[in-house]
Scaffold this active site. Structure first.
Site, PDB file in Angstrom:
ATOM      1  CB  ALA A 168      -0.919  -0.016   1.217  1.00 16.35           C
ATOM      2  CE  LYS A 227       5.397   0.127  12.944  1.00 15.61           C
ATOM      3  NZ  LYS A 227       4.554   0.503  11.807  1.00 15.61           N
ATOM      4  CB  VAL A 284       7.121   7.880  14.417  1.00 14.45           C
ATOM      5  CG1 VAL A 284       6.316   8.273  15.656  1.00 14.45           C
ATOM      6  CG2 VAL A 284       8.239   6.934  14.796  1.00 14.45           C
ATOM      7  N   GLY A 333       2.681   8.455  10.866  1.00 14.69           N
ATOM      8  CA  GLY A 333       2.210   8.629   9.491  1.00 14.69           C
ATOM      9  C   GLY A 333       2.682   9.937   8.876  1.00 14.69           C
ATOM     10  N   GLY A 356     -11.416  -1.725   8.453  1.00 18.31           N
ATOM     11  CA  GLY A 356     -10.040  -1.850   7.975  1.00 18.31           C
ATOM     12  C   GLY A 356      -9.032  -1.120   8.837  1.00 18.31           C
ATOM     13  CD  GLU A 365      -2.743  -5.367  10.081  1.00 17.85           C
ATOM     14  OE1 GLU A 365      -2.790  -6.373   9.353  1.00 17.85           O
ATOM     15  OE2 GLU A 365      -2.390  -4.246   9.688  1.00 17.85           O
ATOM     16  CG  ASP A 418       2.240   0.109  15.800  1.00 15.80           C
ATOM     17  OD1 ASP A 418       3.078  -0.071  14.890  1.00 15.80           O
ATOM     18  OD2 ASP A 418       1.524   1.128  15.863  1.00 15.80           O
ATOM     19  CE  LYS A 426       3.527   3.479  14.569  1.00 15.49           C
ATOM     20  NZ  LYS A 426       2.051   3.529  14.536  1.00 15.49           N
TER      21      LYS A 426
END
Lengths: 171, 329
Positions: B10, B112, B139, B141, B194, B197, B208, B212
């Site tokens: 993506a 990451k 980190v 976005g 979406g 996950e 996650d 970060k």
């Protein structure tokens, strides 16, 4: 070190410099002024000024402060004090009742420097974890930190999840 | 400036779409690789044609050509490393990045894993070669937080970093708070949309966010902290009652990453915050608050995920490299 919140009613001559003279010793003794409230008498002929002040100061310095204010020629009409209390709420999640919530509270209360002031327990269905908001009171910030440390230990031991507040601003 | 892109998921597709849409940026694609093919064209490749080929054949180039051959070709100034990568070990991206840096090529990544696991080592290779390693997209976005730390707030001493670093958790907590959904209901909804996950463990257990936080902490203080140094509590044990009790005090709960070497803090945990706190943001947004000596507190808020949003961070890094290292015509 026991911080006190002290409220004093002062009376002084209504002339320039008097209020500053009354307040100067407070900072000299490490006090922290929270509020100064003027109380002008409705009787305009009066030549005195009434002032209420609220301050924080270490307990062992209060007597010296009172003497210093008096030396400035200011009369103290009334003085009230109370132990300054820190309050902190945390949320606890888990099998609070079955892990003996009475014992959890006792562990804090028996320290002598902190106590559980409030407890709000929400109990859903019997098999599901319950959730509580627990409010702790302590006299000083470091004692609060010790009490929270103790609570973290108890929670780890009993498999409870603690959600703590995010401290605001660091310095 | 010539760029090679490894990985066409993506994020890679979003980047190629933006390269096709913005030829004026002067970023020339000279190599691209996915898991089963590659395309190397030192004269330049049309990113739109690569995307068409990918959607028609599920390959971006010639079958059998590999990322290793892209690296061997050396036909690029910057390697953009976007391969699907294990977030904990950092492989295979870490190997690709080491090789590119050792060849004297700049590296930009959204991965990451390698940055969290080997920041100091990679930075050292880059410095030795006089090239750049940039990782804004790892980190927050689209939020330019690494730029803010390195450039905008340069010269400040950082007291603390606090932030909402995982959009999935923030979405779940927002919905539990606003609609009184249970954790399971809110998670199911996030999956449907979406935002989560199929296996949400990595997000909801705080891993996650912790990775970060490690990246941010190493960027600020360079103390070489690793994932294992972070005290992690996830959001999967939270009850609706917890959010209700917080709400009764005009507060709410968010998953907060907090780092402060001064106070010995490196942790990710759900925390109670007043509703007026700048880190109380809605939905899938991310936010980072930097506490500094000169600037005071500075909070950045923005979109924490999305292919074009992540492409924004990558392009920001590419242009920063061009402006600093490459004479452009």
């Amino acid at each position: 070190m026991v911080p006190l919140q002290v409220s004093m009613k002062l009376e002084m001559k209504d002339s320039p410099g008097q209020l500053v003279a009354a307040l100067t010793p407070i900072s000299e003794f490490g006090g922290n002024i929270i509020a100064v409230i003027h109380q002008r008498e409705p009787d305009a002929s009066s030549d005195t000024l009434g002032v209420q002040i609220v301050l924080e100061i270490e307990q062992d310095r209060l007597d010296a402060l009172v003497a210093a204010i008096k030396r400035q020629g200011v009369s103290i009409l009334r003085i009230g004090e109370e132990r300054l209390l820190y309050r902190q709420s945390v949320i606890m999640i888990g099998h609070l009742i079955h892990t003996d919530i009475g014992d959890t509270i006792d562990r804090i209360d028996s320290t002598g420097f902190a106590e559980v002031a409030e407890l709000n327990v929400q109990m859903p269905a019997i098999t599901e974890p319950s959730t509580a908001l627990i409010t702790i009171k302590a006299t000083t910030r470091s004692e609060m930190e010790r009490a929270l440390d103790l609570l973290r230990g108890v929670a780890a031991e009993k498999g409870l999840l603690i959600v703590e507040p995010l401290a605001e601003g660091e310095r | 400036m010539r760029i090679a892109v490894l990985g066409l998921g993506a994020v890679g597709k979003g980047l190629l779409r933006m390269l096709a849409a913005k030829p004026e940026l002067g970023l020339v694609l000279t190599a691209v690789a996915d898991s089963s093919s590659a395309c190397i064209e030192p004269g330049g490749i049309d990113p739109a044609a690569v995307l068409d080929r990918k959607s028609a054949t599920n390959r971006c180039g010639t079958q059998g050509l590999t990322a290793e051959q892209v690296l061997d070709s050396g036909a690029f100034d910057v390697l953009v490393e976007l391969t699907p990568t294990n977030a904990v070990t950092g492989e295979p991206a870490l190997t690709h990045m080491r090789r590119a840096l050792a060849l004297g090529r700049h590296v930009v990544t959204s991965n990451k894993g390698p940055i969290a696991a080997a920041h100091a080592e990679l930075q050292e290779i880059a410095a030795g070669q006089g090239v750049a390693l940039r990782y804004e997209a790892t980190v927050g976005g689209a939020i330019p937080v690494i730029h803010a730390i390195r450039d905008g707030l340069a010269g400040n001493r950082f007291h603390a970093i606090t932030g909402v670093l995982n959009g999935t958790c923030n979405y779940i907590l927002t919905r539990m708070d606003e609609e009184g959904l249970t954790y399971d209901q809110a998670l199911a909804e996030a999956r449907e949309l979406g935002y989560a996950e199929a296996d949400p463990t990595y997000d909801v257990r705080g891993i996650d966010a912790a990775i970060k936080l490690v990246i941010l902490a190493n960027t600020c203080w360079n103390l070489g902290v690793v994932l294992d140094d972070v005290a992690i509590t996830g959001i999967d044990g939270l009850t609706v009652d917890a959010l209700r009790l917080a709400a009764a005090q005009d507060c709410t709960i968010r998953l907060i990453g907090e780092a402060s070497p001064d106070r010995g803090i490196l942790r990710v945990a759900p925390r109670v915050l007043p509703r007026s706190h700048p880190l109380v943001i809605e939905g899938t947004l991310n936010a980072v608050m930097l506490s500094t000596d000169m600037a005071g507190e500075c909070t950045l808020i923005g979109k924490g995920a999305g292919s074009v949003e992540t492409a924004s961070a990558i392009i920001g890094d590419l242009l920063a490299i061009r402006d600093r290292y490459v004479e452009c015509g």
